[in-house]
Design a protein around this motif. Sequence first.
Motif, PDB file in Angstrom:
ATOM      1  N   LYS A 188      29.832  27.527 -13.021  1.00 37.11           N
ATOM      2  CA  LYS A 188      29.821  27.223 -14.458  1.00 37.11           C
ATOM      3  C   LYS A 188      31.204  26.746 -14.899  1.00 37.11           C
ATOM      4  N   PRO A 189      31.307  25.505 -15.416  1.00 34.47           N
ATOM      5  CA  PRO A 189      32.611  24.993 -15.839  1.00 34.47           C
ATOM      6  C   PRO A 189      33.230  25.865 -16.930  1.00 34.47           C
ATOM      7  N   PHE A 190      34.553  26.048 -16.841  1.00 32.42           N
ATOM      8  CA  PHE A 190      35.280  26.924 -17.765  1.00 32.42           C
ATOM      9  C   PHE A 190      36.525  26.163 -18.223  1.00 32.42           C
ATOM     10  N   ALA A 191      36.632  25.914 -19.513  1.00 34.62           N
ATOM     11  CA  ALA A 191      37.745  25.114 -20.048  1.00 34.62           C
ATOM     12  C   ALA A 191      38.936  25.998 -20.402  1.00 34.62           C
ATOM     13  N   VAL A 192      40.127  25.548 -20.023  1.00 33.81           N
ATOM     14  CA  VAL A 192      41.367  26.217 -20.427  1.00 33.81           C
ATOM     15  C   VAL A 192      42.392  25.129 -20.753  1.00 33.81           C
ATOM     16  N   GLU A 193      43.417  25.516 -21.495  1.00 33.16           N
ATOM     17  CA  GLU A 193      44.486  24.566 -21.771  1.00 33.16           C
ATOM     18  C   GLU A 193      45.784  25.160 -21.232  1.00 33.16           C
ATOM     19  N   VAL A 194      46.509  24.368 -20.450  1.00 31.94           N
ATOM     20  CA  VAL A 194      47.753  24.829 -19.849  1.00 31.94           C
ATOM     21  C   VAL A 194      48.853  23.830 -20.204  1.00 31.94           C
ATOM     22  N   ASP A 195      49.848  24.284 -20.943  1.00 32.11           N
ATOM     23  CA  ASP A 195      50.945  23.395 -21.337  1.00 32.11           C
ATOM     24  C   ASP A 195      50.414  22.080 -21.915  1.00 32.11           C
ATOM     25  N   ASP A 196      49.473  22.187 -22.838  1.00 31.59           N
ATOM     26  CA  ASP A 196      48.877  21.024 -23.510  1.00 31.59           C
ATOM     27  C   ASP A 196      48.046  20.132 -22.591  1.00 31.59           C
ATOM     28  N   ARG A 202      33.520  28.366  -6.999  1.00 31.77           N
ATOM     29  CA  ARG A 202      32.458  28.265  -5.981  1.00 31.77           C
ATOM     30  C   ARG A 202      32.727  29.378  -4.980  1.00 31.77           C
ATOM     31  N   GLY A 203      32.033  30.481  -5.117  1.00 29.30           N
ATOM     32  CA  GLY A 203      32.268  31.618  -4.242  1.00 29.30           C
ATOM     33  C   GLY A 203      33.663  32.168  -4.478  1.00 29.30           C
ATOM     34  N   ASP A 204      34.460  32.233  -3.413  1.00 26.76           N
ATOM     35  CA  ASP A 204      35.822  32.758  -3.532  1.00 26.76           C
ATOM     36  C   ASP A 204      36.828  31.670  -3.876  1.00 26.76           C
ATOM     37  N   GLU A 205      36.381  30.425  -3.988  1.00 31.39           N
ATOM     38  CA  GLU A 205      37.292  29.324  -4.299  1.00 31.39           C
ATOM     39  C   GLU A 205      37.205  28.953  -5.771  1.00 31.39           C
ATOM     40  N   VAL A 206      38.355  28.550  -6.324  1.00 33.75           N
ATOM     41  CA  VAL A 206      38.385  28.044  -7.701  1.00 33.75           C
ATOM     42  C   VAL A 206      39.054  26.673  -7.670  1.00 33.75           C
ATOM     43  N   HIS A 207      38.443  25.718  -8.336  1.00 27.59           N
ATOM     44  CA  HIS A 207      38.979  24.365  -8.416  1.00 27.59           C
ATOM     45  C   HIS A 207      39.410  24.090  -9.853  1.00 27.59           C
ATOM     46  N   ALA A 208      40.503  23.355  -9.991  1.00 28.57           N
ATOM     47  CA  ALA A 208      41.015  23.007 -11.326  1.00 28.57           C
ATOM     48  C   ALA A 208      41.138  21.489 -11.419  1.00 28.57           C
ATOM     49  N   LEU A 209      40.412  20.900 -12.343  1.00 25.53           N
ATOM     50  CA  LEU A 209      40.435  19.451 -12.544  1.00 25.53           C
ATOM     51  C   LEU A 209      40.823  19.139 -13.983  1.00 25.53           C
ATOM     52  N   ARG A 210      41.339  17.951 -14.182  1.00 26.45           N
ATOM     53  CA  ARG A 210      41.607  17.486 -15.538  1.00 26.45           C
ATOM     54  C   ARG A 210      40.284  17.452 -16.302  1.00 26.45           C
ATOM     55  N   ASP A 211      40.311  18.033 -17.507  1.00 23.29           N
ATOM     56  CA  ASP A 211      39.060  18.147 -18.267  1.00 23.29           C
ATOM     57  C   ASP A 211      38.812  16.882 -19.091  1.00 23.29           C
TER      58      ASP A 211
END
Length: 104
Positions: free
Chosen positions: A14-22, A30-39
């Motif tokens: 399930k996609p989860f949005a966050v903001e980091v330094d603007d 996905r399981g034990d892995e977490v991926h971070a992409l530009r939203d």
Amino acid sequence: MIRVCSLSDLADGKPFAVEVDDVAIVLVRRGDEVHALRDECSHASIALSEGETSRKGLECWLHGSCFDLRTGAPSAPPATEPVAVYPVAIDGDDVLVDVTKTLN
Ligand code: FES
């Protein structure tokens, strides 16, 4: 790296949005892995966190482009450009992201 959330905040796929330094980031677990992409879809600036994940990756709801979670490369058209992928670390229950560099 900056702590952005707890691992337990992330439901699998399930996609989860966050903001980091603007910088708007979408996290996908996905399981034990977490991926971070530009939203932001590279096709027309739509928030990818409003889409869904599938076998092909993260899908934009507007025109159906898909992005590979590891590489950010489009895996389904109409997008032709990748989205940025950021380094992620997991420390216990903390999810950390570094937005000062990309993996692609
Ligand atoms: S805006 Fe995302 S596919 Fe068109």
